[in-house]
Design an enzyme around this catalytic site. Structure first.
Site, PDB file in Angstrom:
ATOM      1  N   TYR A  59      58.607  49.059  31.208  1.00  0.00           N
ATOM      2  CA  TYR A  59      58.226  49.572  29.899  1.00  0.00           C
ATOM      3  C   TYR A  59      57.275  50.763  30.062  1.00  0.00           C
ATOM      4  CZ  TYR A  59      59.636  44.771  28.635  1.00  0.00           C
ATOM      5  OH  TYR A  59      60.289  43.567  28.499  1.00  0.00           O
ATOM      6  N   HIS A 127      62.201  40.266  36.547  1.00  0.00           N
ATOM      7  CA  HIS A 127      62.690  40.881  35.316  1.00  0.00           C
ATOM      8  C   HIS A 127      64.214  41.020  35.316  1.00  0.00           C
ATOM      9  CE1 HIS A 127      61.624  44.174  32.123  1.00  0.00           C
ATOM     10  NE2 HIS A 127      62.390  43.214  31.642  1.00  0.00           N
TER      11      HIS A 127
END
Length: 380
Positions: A59, A127
């Site tokens: 992000y 992730h």
């Protein structure tokens, strides 16, 4: 931040019901995240009672912005490091770039420690594990367990969209290491539009010994709100097809004609369902978004509408941490609206995205048909 004593109590005994996600401070969701007043937003969230924060190096530049906020004297002077739960991830670098090698996992963890200016991270997830092999994910978890033994990480988890892959890795981890995962994070599959996490995942996660389940993206990366999906500097990456977007827009207009807001209803639904699920995991948490003080307030207000404090916790903190029981009156009042939303979206209820997309090779960790027309059409 000060150096605390690392404890290994169950994660579910310390985690808060509501988590503030950091994806809103990324180029995927905002054209210029560096322009956001992240310090003020974090400070406001802390005042409301948020104590758990979730982000990822993927992000970009969320980790850097949050690290700056949490190391700022105004926040450090008011909140001890031991009061804050910092969650981040490893393995995903960009939309089409993954590195699950032990060397990268170690590098990524140490980089996150530097960015947050802390000696330890509370929770680290692998992730989007569906983009790699089960062996890759299990090996990466082993590296994270090593960090736990060193006192640099407290709890370990995996995240992703595909529920069966999350379940598979959770079972393999328990089998190989003789210790279960502390946490699993699944996105956009316990929402007003898609309830597969509750139907297909929670029992299996419990059986695998997972202590906490984090339901992230209850608004399905901004789909379940008025105004359409968010567009960041990377363009429209959202995986929702046009038909689903159109039906959600129609449902949003219908709700507004009845004085209701889709985002608020969707948040209330997601918060209620994870807390009422059977079997309910010991730790049942909702990861909320928000890239402005207004959004944080809206999310907190939605939570207050559907949750209330128990007699034991009433007034304990004087903020959203006290609210943990689902309000039956609000749940009943929302039922007709939820059914109306689902009537409008019709066959799109429980529609799931393909993750990874067709053509992705989990062995090479590359698309078989590169170059692609839209390399950013991939989820957070």
């Amino acid at each position: 931040m000060s150096q605390p004593i690392i404890s290994r109590r169950p994660l579910s005994s310390i985690i808060s019901k509501l988590v503030l996600g950091g994806a809103g401070f990324s180029t995927q969701l905002h054209p210029d995240p560096a322009s956001l007043p992240v310090r003020d937003i974090v400070n406001h969230a802390l005042k409301l009672g948020f104590r758990t924060f979730d982000t990822s190096p993927y992000y970009t530049p969320s980790e850097e912005l949050l690290g700056d906020a949490f190391s700022h004297p105004d926040i450090v002077s008011r909140y001890k490091r031991s009061e804050i739960i910092l969650m981040t991830k490893v393995g995903r670098i960009a939309a089409l770039e993954f590195n699950y090698s032990p060397a990268w996992i170690r590098y990524s963890v140490n980089r996150s420690l530097d960015r947050f200016k802390t000696s330890y991270l509370d929770v680290v997830f692998c992730h989007d594990i569906e983009f790699v092999t089960d062996d890759d994910a299990v090996a990466a978890v082993g590296v994270l367990f090593d960090f736990v033994d060193q006192g640099k990480i407290r709890y370990v988890g995996v995240s992703g969209y595909t529920i069966d892959r999350l379940v598979s890795v959770a079972n393999l981890v328990k089998e190989k290491y003789g210790r279960p995962l502390d946490a699993v994070q699944n996105w956009a599959q316990l929402t007003i539009q898609n309830t597969r996490l509750e139907e297909e995942g929670l029992t299996k996660f419990r059986d695998a010994g997972v202590d906490c389940v984090f339901n992230s993206s209850p608004l399905c990366i901004g789909l379940l709100r008025s105004g359409g999906v968010p567009i960041g500097s990377l363009g429209d990456f959202h995986p929702a097809p046009p038909g689903l977007r159109e039906k959600v827009s129609q449902a949003s207009e219908w709700l507004e004609s009845r004085g209701e807001n889709l985002a608020s209803l969707a948040l209330r639904f997601a918060i209620a369902r994870i807390n009422l699920a059977s079997p309910r995991p010991p730790g049942a948490c909702t990861v909320l978004g928000g890239a402005s003080i207004w959004e944080i307030d809206a999310n907190a207000n939605a939570a207050r509408m559907i949750l209330e404090a128990s007699k034991e916790n009433a007034g304990q903190h004087g903020d959203i941490r006290d609210f943990e029981l689902v309000r039956s009156d609000r749940l009943e009042a929302d039922e007709e609206l939820v059914l109306g939303f689902r009537r409008i979206i019709g066959d799109w209820f429980n529609f799931g995205f393909t993750s990874p997309e067709a053509g992705w090779n989990i062995l090479t960790k590359k698309m078989n048909d590169q170059p692609r027309d839209n390399q950013y059409r991939s989820k957070l």
